[in-house]
Write a protein that holds these residues in place. Structure first.
Motif, PDB file in Angstrom:
ATOM      1  N   ALA A 296       0.828  -1.212   0.000  1.00  0.00           N
ATOM      2  CA  ALA A 296       0.000   0.000   0.000  1.00  0.00           C
ATOM      3  C   ALA A 296       0.857   1.253   0.000  1.00  0.00           C
ATOM      4  O   ALA A 296       0.570   2.220  -0.735  1.00  0.00           O
ATOM      5  N   LEU A 297       1.929   1.261   0.797  1.00  0.00           N
ATOM      6  CA  LEU A 297       2.814   2.425   0.851  1.00  0.00           C
ATOM      7  C   LEU A 297       3.470   2.686  -0.494  1.00  0.00           C
ATOM      8  O   LEU A 297       3.628   3.836  -0.909  1.00  0.00           O
ATOM      9  N   MET A 298       3.862   1.616  -1.185  1.00  0.00           N
ATOM     10  CA  MET A 298       4.476   1.767  -2.508  1.00  0.00           C
ATOM     11  C   MET A 298       3.500   2.386  -3.505  1.00  0.00           C
ATOM     12  O   MET A 298       3.908   3.066  -4.446  1.00  0.00           O
ATOM     13  N   LYS A 299       2.203   2.171  -3.302  1.00  0.00           N
ATOM     14  CA  LYS A 299       1.185   2.721  -4.202  1.00  0.00           C
ATOM     15  C   LYS A 299       0.576   4.014  -3.669  1.00  0.00           C
ATOM     16  O   LYS A 299      -0.395   4.521  -4.228  1.00  0.00           O
ATOM     17  N   GLY A 300       1.163   4.551  -2.594  1.00  0.00           N
ATOM     18  CA  GLY A 300       0.684   5.805  -2.048  1.00  0.00           C
ATOM     19  C   GLY A 300      -0.662   5.717  -1.367  1.00  0.00           C
ATOM     20  O   GLY A 300      -1.423   6.695  -1.348  1.00  0.00           O
TER      21      GLY A 300
ATOM     22  N   LEU B  16      -6.749  -1.839  -3.506  1.00  0.00           N
ATOM     23  CA  LEU B  16      -5.542  -1.136  -3.943  1.00  0.00           C
ATOM     24  C   LEU B  16      -5.571  -0.864  -5.445  1.00  0.00           C
ATOM     25  O   LEU B  16      -5.219   0.232  -5.902  1.00  0.00           O
ATOM     26  N   GLU B  17      -6.003  -1.845  -6.219  1.00  0.00           N
ATOM     27  CA  GLU B  17      -6.080  -1.669  -7.662  1.00  0.00           C
ATOM     28  C   GLU B  17      -7.129  -0.635  -8.034  1.00  0.00           C
ATOM     29  O   GLU B  17      -6.932   0.168  -8.946  1.00  0.00           O
ATOM     30  N   ALA B  18      -8.266  -0.658  -7.328  1.00  0.00           N
ATOM     31  CA  ALA B  18      -9.330   0.312  -7.615  1.00  0.00           C
ATOM     32  C   ALA B  18      -8.861   1.736  -7.322  1.00  0.00           C
ATOM     33  O   ALA B  18      -9.224   2.676  -8.033  1.00  0.00           O
ATOM     34  N   ILE B  19      -8.060   1.901  -6.283  1.00  0.00           N
ATOM     35  CA  ILE B  19      -7.553   3.236  -5.928  1.00  0.00           C
ATOM     36  C   ILE B  19      -6.548   3.725  -6.970  1.00  0.00           C
ATOM     37  O   ILE B  19      -6.587   4.889  -7.385  1.00  0.00           O
ATOM     38  N   THR B  20      -5.652   2.857  -7.395  1.00  0.00           N
ATOM     39  CA  THR B  20      -4.633   3.275  -8.373  1.00  0.00           C
ATOM     40  C   THR B  20      -5.238   3.560  -9.746  1.00  0.00           C
ATOM     41  O   THR B  20      -4.603   4.232 -10.566  1.00  0.00           O
ATOM     42  N   GLU B  21      -6.446   3.086 -10.016  1.00  0.00           N
ATOM     43  CA  GLU B  21      -7.087   3.327 -11.315  1.00  0.00           C
ATOM     44  C   GLU B  21      -7.855   4.647 -11.358  1.00  0.00           C
ATOM     45  O   GLU B  21      -8.403   5.008 -12.395  1.00  0.00           O
TER      46      GLU B  21
ATOM     47  N   ASP C   1      -7.771  11.080 -10.523  1.00  0.00           N
ATOM     48  CA  ASP C   1      -7.406  12.273  -9.761  1.00  0.00           C
ATOM     49  C   ASP C   1      -6.233  11.992  -8.821  1.00  0.00           C
ATOM     50  O   ASP C   1      -5.689  10.897  -8.785  1.00  0.00           O
ATOM     51  N   ASP C   2      -5.845  13.015  -8.056  1.00  0.00           N
ATOM     52  CA  ASP C   2      -4.702  12.908  -7.144  1.00  0.00           C
ATOM     53  C   ASP C   2      -5.136  12.674  -5.702  1.00  0.00           C
ATOM     54  O   ASP C   2      -4.374  12.929  -4.763  1.00  0.00           O
ATOM     55  N   GLN C   3      -6.338  12.198  -5.509  1.00  0.00           N
ATOM     56  CA  GLN C   3      -6.847  11.970  -4.156  1.00  0.00           C
ATOM     57  C   GLN C   3      -6.037  10.880  -3.456  1.00  0.00           C
ATOM     58  O   GLN C   3      -5.654   9.883  -4.065  1.00  0.00           O
ATOM     59  N   ILE C   4      -5.751  11.085  -2.175  1.00  0.00           N
ATOM     60  CA  ILE C   4      -4.994  10.095  -1.396  1.00  0.00           C
ATOM     61  C   ILE C   4      -5.854   8.850  -1.203  1.00  0.00           C
ATOM     62  O   ILE C   4      -7.001   8.931  -0.764  1.00  0.00           O
ATOM     63  N   GLY C   5      -5.290   7.695  -1.543  1.00  0.00           N
ATOM     64  CA  GLY C   5      -6.026   6.445  -1.412  1.00  0.00           C
ATOM     65  C   GLY C   5      -6.133   5.998   0.037  1.00  0.00           C
ATOM     66  O   GLY C   5      -5.144   6.027   0.779  1.00  0.00           O
ATOM     67  N   LYS C   6      -7.327   5.606   0.450  1.00  0.00           N
ATOM     68  CA  LYS C   6      -7.545   5.135   1.816  1.00  0.00           C
ATOM     69  C   LYS C   6      -8.336   3.836   1.795  1.00  0.00           C
ATOM     70  O   LYS C   6      -9.339   3.724   1.084  1.00  0.00           O
ATOM     71  N   ILE C   7      -7.876   2.876   2.598  1.00  0.00           N
ATOM     72  CA  ILE C   7      -8.584   1.605   2.766  1.00  0.00           C
ATOM     73  C   ILE C   7      -8.888   1.441   4.247  1.00  0.00           C
ATOM     74  O   ILE C   7      -7.985   1.536   5.088  1.00  0.00           O
ATOM     75  N   GLU C   8     -10.147   1.227   4.553  1.00  0.00           N
ATOM     76  CA  GLU C   8     -10.572   1.044   5.936  1.00  0.00           C
ATOM     77  C   GLU C   8     -10.891  -0.437   6.166  1.00  0.00           C
ATOM     78  O   GLU C   8     -11.637  -1.042   5.397  1.00  0.00           O
TER      79      GLU C   8
END
Length: 367
Positions: free
Chosen positions: A236-240, A273-278, A281-288
């Protein structure tokens, strides 16, 4: 070039005089299970049955006498329906196709057909019929064929993939004393556990048509989620992206196969993680990630702020071999769904395009 008839379909509406069809035929067409639109040689709608105006969600009197242009500009016709009517018109009238299939806003499948030519004496007859049941049978047959083919290939593929994994496992065991001297033996333990889990995943994926019996043990939900988050934090950190593990209140214990349960949660986090990287925009990805008690069950949730899914994707999400990924197999969620069902639970999902997705795994608790 658009023919003279095609141009006439796009003319303004004119007043329609009833009585142009024989009453007997009209009664028959009124009770068929297909929607019917009949345009005369001048491009004017002369007949519409109750199935069709029910599909369009319009009343009969507002349709009779319309041309195609007037129908498309009808103030009460929904935007989605206008789009489907226009596409059907282009595919069948302009491109000359006899039929056209589409999916409506409720996820139902339809087939539109066109009858014209000398036998129609210049008129154009459009029929629309729901084919959702046929599509379900077709998809089931395709899935069964695909699963049968997969079963034949599984033995040879598993052999080829497991050979290098076995070699990696052996070298990690040889390096264990050196890792111990460096104080990093925990890394070795995690690598060995992940190799074993990879072997189990390969077996599970390639034999997805033959459900295996879970190796039952008692699983603390908190320990399960902590370990899975630990395994995915670096990725996750590698993908921001950020993974937030919510505090769990109370001891929640489930019964099941710990490797299979870990596989399910890991699969959903990696999908997130894949859905966030796709996202564009530049929004910070968050997984709860978290869990809560609901009566005699535990609800494990994994939510993200990724690109989300539309209703058509949600409808087929757990079908074997259905995937929206370029290099996906379409087996991850279908296998996860089967694992959870084997454990007496279920998976639910909610999603909105460009807002994110939330998976909830419901499982019975051990009291």
């Amino acid at each position: 070039m658009i023919s003279q008839y095609q141009e006439s379909l796009l003319l303004p509406a004119r007043t329609f005089q009833s009585g142009s069809m024989d009453t007997t035929y009209e009664d028959v067409l009124e009770h068929v299970d297909s929607g019917i639109l009949l345009f005369d040689e001048e491009g004017v709608l002369t007949f519409v049955n109750k199935q069709m105006y029910g599909m369009l969600e319009l009343n009969r009197h507002s349709l009779l006498g319309c041309t195609m242009a007037h129908l498309l500009s009808h103030i009460q016709l929904g935007r989605f329906k206008k789009k489907q009517v226009l596409r059907s018109y282009r595919e069948m009238v302009q491109k000359g196709k006899q039929s056209y299939e589409f999916v409506d806003e409720y996820g139902r499948y339809w087939r539109a057909s066109l009858c014209c030519g000398e036998q129609m004496k210049g008129s154009y007859l459009f029929t629309v019929k729901e084919i959702s049941d046929y599509k379900l049978i077709e998809q089931t047959a395709y899935q069964n064929d695909s699963l049968a083919m997969l079963g034949k290939l599984s033995a040879s593929i598993a052999h080829e993939i497991r050979n290098p994994l076995t070699a990696i496992r052996g070298f990690i065991q040889l390096l264990h004393p050196h890792l111990h001297q460096l104080g990093k033996e925990e890394y070795g333990r995690i690598i060995l556990a992940e190799i074993d889990r990879a072997n189990d995943i390969i077996h599970e994926f390639l034999t997805s048509s033959k459900p295996s019996v879970p190796q039952v043990s008692m699983i603390p939900v908190s320990a399960l989620l902590k370990e899975v988050v630990l395994l995915t934090e670096s990725e996750a950190l590698m993908k921001g992206c950020q993974i937030n593990l919510h505090p769990l209140h109370g001891d929640m214990i489930i019964s099941g196969d710990v490797k299979q349960m870990k596989q399910v949660v890991l699969n959903m986090i990696r999908n997130a993680l894949e859905a966030i990287t796709e996202r564009d925009d530049d929004q910070i990805g968050k997984i709860e990630v978290g869990a809560r008690r609901e009566g005699a069950e535990v609800r494990i949730f994994i939510s993200d702020n990724g690109k989300g899914m539309d209703i058509l994707t949600l409808d087929r999400l757990f079908n074997p071999f259905f995937t929206t990924k370029e290099n996906g197999t379409g087996l991850g969620l279908s296998v996860s769904d089967r694992i959870i069902k084997d454990h007496g639970g279920c998976i639910s999902v909610s999603s909105r395009v460009n807002e994110g997705t939330r998976f909830v795994i419901s499982l019975p608790l051990i009291q």
